[in-house]
Design a protein around this motif. Structure first.
Motif: not given
Ligand code: ZN
Ligand code: ZN
Length: 430
Positions: A310-328
């Motif tokens: 997930f971190g690798k994906v967000m490092s590439r697209i660089k959103p103003r806010m990255a939101v991680a979900y699908h975990f407890f």
């Protein structure tokens, strides 16, 4: 009794939250010397915005939580609320995937409607006529398991129009959204037949818009200045998709469930806010979620996206806010997720839990939690209810009807009271 205690506990919890928030601000107040720059305001007492003033013992102060229906949505603002962020086994703290996106032009969209999420939607008390558009990322129950609840419950509580559903095709017709929704409708035959002639009939219709899951950044919706696009996701089988919403110069991306892929990498770029799954860390899948090591590795890193990826994906697209979900998201699991993401990504990040709120404008992204009342009743209907046609009622058989006890004497006073109060002339059934 149990449910009364639970309700009471919920109310006390909300009160406690309010008191804690109050104490927090009081402590802040005490620790700083007066005068104090006024905190960022979102409610009405804003005539002194930007000015330096003293806190008042009698005037309202800006809130650090979001109370549903207490704030105007500005014409240039997006508001996102998480109504489900967890796993297929919905739990009190987290329902399964569901995201409400509200736009300043009045449009509202639901992305996924996973198991348990309808309860969160009800807490927001939004008129159901405004909640008539659902976009499904794929057909796992943790992404569409509450579609029946929104369909029927929404119609019963004020949606006076069909529920519109968008979703991908599959590699066979039976694996597509149209097949799933048509058969869900068939499964509800008894439920819907039993409501004929009894309630406003207009909400009990489904409109399905199935599109090709293979489309690359294809437009699947374009109305009222809003463009929604889809592209393929890689997850379980062919079929899942990711979405983007572009409106008024803002871009929202919802990845659904997916292994990191080249289409998200390309089409999620320039997102103001980008949601992507980040699954439970593999060691926690084994010890807490009771997966075998083999299936934890497979499900946690191959079918889904591991936090490091997930971190690798967000490092590439660089959103103003990255939101991680699908975990407890718990006190003893969120650290592992966070540290793993931070190995590969150092930008703005939200680890999602249910009832989070993101207010998104060109200048600012503000993140808070919703404070809600558990004792919610249906929101107002936005249009006058339509009386049903009693002749459409499907009668009981004589055998079942003949089993009714005669309680007319105790029911008649209820009819008398309501007929008198509302100027109507209803009669008991024979
Ligand atoms: Zn899935
Ligand atoms: Zn899922």
């Amino acid at each position: 009794m149990t449910s009364r205690i639970r309700n009471l506990t919920g109310v006390l919890g909300i009160l406690a939250l309010g008191i804690l928030i109050g104490l927090y601000f009081r402590d802040e107040l005490v620790s700083e010397s007066l005068p104090i720059a006024k905190a960022q305001t979102t409610n009405s007492s804003s005539e002194n915005d930007g000015a330096v003033e003293r806190y008042s013992p009698v005037r309202s102060r800006s809130r650090d939580f979001y109370a549903p229906n207490s704030e105007d949505l500005k014409p240039d603002e997006m508001r996102l609320i998480s109504c489900g962020t967890g796993m297929p086994t919905a739990r009190p703290k987290q329902a399964a995937s569901c995201w409400l996106l509200e736009l300043g032009n009045g449009d509202k969209f639901l992305f996924d409607i996973g198991t348990g999420s309808n309860e969160r939607i009800s807490a927001l008390q939004i008129p159901y006529n405004f909640l008539d558009k659902v976009f499904l990322s794929h057909l796992h129950t943790d992404h569409f398991g509450d579609l029946d609840a929104l369909f029927v419950g929404g119609a019963l509580s004020g949606r006076q129009k069909p529920l519109r559903v968008w979703g991908p095709s599959g590699d066979t017709p039976e694996r597509g959204t149209k097949y799933a929704v048509d058969h869900l409708r068939k499964a509800l035959t008894w439920d819907l037949d039993g409501r004929k002639g009894i309630t406003d009939p207009r909400g009990y219709f489904l409109e399905v818009n199935e599109f090709d899951y293979r489309g690359k950044n294809q437009v699947v919706y374009q109305e009222n200045g809003v463009t929604i696009r889809s592209w393929p996701a890689i997850h379980s089988l062919d079929g899942p998709v990711s979405y983007s919403v572009e409106w008024n110069g803002l871009k929202f991306v919802f990845g659904g469930d997916t292994f990191p892929n080249k289409w998200y990498d390309e089409y999620a770029k320039n997102a103001d806010l980008a949601i992507h799954e980040s699954f439970i860390a593999v060691p926690d899948m084994i010890t807490k979620f009771k997966f075998t090591p083999q299936s934890a590795l497979s499900v946690g890193t191959q079918i889904h996206t591991a936090p490091e990826a997930f971190g690798k994906v967000m490092s590439r697209i660089k959103p103003r806010m990255a939101v991680a979900y699908h975990f407890f998201n718990d006190f003893d699991t969120s650290h592992a997720i966070y540290e793993r993401i931070r190995k590969t990504y150092d930008g703005p990040l939200s680890l999602a839990q249910d009832y989070m709120v993101w207010n998104i404008t060109k200048d600012d992204i503000r993140v808070r939690l919703v404070a809600f009342n558990e004792d919610v009743w249906p929101p107002p209907a936005t249009e006058k209810p339509q009386l049903p046609d009693p002749s459409e009622r499907i009668p009981y058989s004589d055998e079942i009807s003949g089993g009714r006890l005669d309680v007319k004497d105790v029911i008649q006073p209820i009819y008398d009271e309501i007929n008198k109060q509302y100027g109507i002339n209803e009669k008991q059934e024979d």
